[in-house]
Design an enzyme around this catalytic site. Structure first.
Site, mmCIF file in Angstrom:
data_model
loop_
_atom_site.group_PDB
_atom_site.id
_atom_site.type_symbol
_atom_site.label_atom_id
_atom_site.label_comp_id
_atom_site.label_asym_id
_atom_site.label_seq_id
_atom_site.Cartn_x
_atom_site.Cartn_y
_atom_site.Cartn_z
ATOM 1 N N ASP A 1 -6.416 1.163 0.934
ATOM 2 C CA ASP A 1 -6.374 1.371 2.378
ATOM 3 C C ASP A 1 -7.711 0.965 2.982
ATOM 4 O O ASP A 1 -8.569 0.368 2.310
ATOM 5 C CB ASP A 1 -6.033 2.825 2.707
ATOM 6 C CG ASP A 1 -7.187 3.774 2.398
ATOM 7 O OD1 ASP A 1 -8.133 3.368 1.675
ATOM 8 O OD2 ASP A 1 -7.153 4.914 2.883
ATOM 9 N N LYS B 1 0.831 -1.203 0.000
ATOM 10 C CA LYS B 1 0.000 0.000 0.000
ATOM 11 C C LYS B 1 0.867 1.255 0.000
ATOM 12 O O LYS B 1 0.660 2.171 -0.802
ATOM 13 C CB LYS B 1 -0.928 0.013 1.210
ATOM 14 C CG LYS B 1 -1.934 1.165 1.193
ATOM 15 C CD LYS B 1 -2.467 1.493 2.569
ATOM 16 C CE LYS B 1 -1.523 2.403 3.325
ATOM 17 N NZ LYS B 1 -2.100 2.974 4.559
#
Length: 251
Positions: free
Chosen positions: A161, A143
């Protein structure tokens, strides 16, 4: 029976469960992101940073913390340590003092020093430009790497996220059991012309409209297109451009 022996039948193969698909047509997907593009023509991330290095640090610190909380802690930190070399000179103890208001700050301070060391020793003090190299840095996962590739280097990536994972599943946009599954499906369905900003559009939509506790469907510009079973309104909010965001990279 063959040569006096009983030939056993092969056990029937189980069919792999069908992968959940987006409930939206390509025309609907284009319309969703077209509206996002009108509402926020130039969406920005909310983590303050001054260069790729401070962005890496900020995103790594944001795990299990709010962007506002990270910004509050890093403003003073980045004034004195905006390069890996300066961060190493500052030292773990002082880094820890700067970020002690952030969750898991002790381990995060160790990671900030360790990633700074690796950047200096292995990458000449420069933030690498590939996902494979970025995820080698301590405290940096997929991420974080995707956010850096997008915001620092202009690549059309999509970092999943908490907000995007929730939105993708709640809206039945790209259902998946893991962030990687959701990322893969979103990449496949989002129209190419909207992919670069899609990450921020979805995050901001989840943060300010389709909130975790109660989605504010009455303020949603895609309420008529949304296929969420939690939807409480079918009438889309007026499609108008929002005022410019006041956050983003610090000057």
């Amino acid at each position: 029976m063959e040569n006096g022996t009983i030939k056993k039948k092969a056990a029937p193969r189980r069919k792999a469960p069908a992968r959940p698909k987006s409930l939206y047509s390509q025309d609907e997907l284009k319309e969703i992101f077209r509206r996002f593009s009108i509402q926020r023509p130039e969406p920005k991330g909310e983590l303050e940073h001054v260069n790729p290095f401070t962005l890496v640090v900020a995103v790594a610190l944001s795990a299990q913390a709010t962007d506002a909380g990270v910004n509050k802690a890093t403003r003073a930190l980045f004034k004195v340590a905006d390069t890996p070399e300066k961060m190493l000179a500052l030292g773990e103890e002082k880094v820890r003092d700067h970020i002690k208001t952030i969750g898991l700050y002790r381990n995060k301070a160790k990671n900030v020093i360790a990633l700074s060391r690796m950047l200096v020793d292995r990458f000449g003090g420069e933030v690498p430009r590939t996902r494979e190299e970025l995820v080698m840095l301590p405290g940096v996962g997929r991420k974080t790497a995707n956010v850096v590739l997008s915001m620092a280097f202009g690549e059309a990536t999509l970092a999943v996220d908490t907000h995007i994972f929730r939105i993708a599943n709640r809206l039945r946009l790209a259902p998946g059991k893991t962030p990687d599954e959701v990322e893969d499906r979103l990449i496949r369905i989002i129209p190419d012309e909207y992919l670069y900003h899609a990450h921020h559009w979805l995050i901001l939509h989840g943060r300010y409209c389709c909130k975790a506790r109660r989605p504010e469907c009455e303020h949603c510009i895609i309420a008529d297109l949304c296929k969420s079973p939690e939807k409480t309104c079918d009438v889309p909010a007026p499609l108008v451009e929002l005022p410019p965001q006041l956050f983003g990279p610090t000057p």
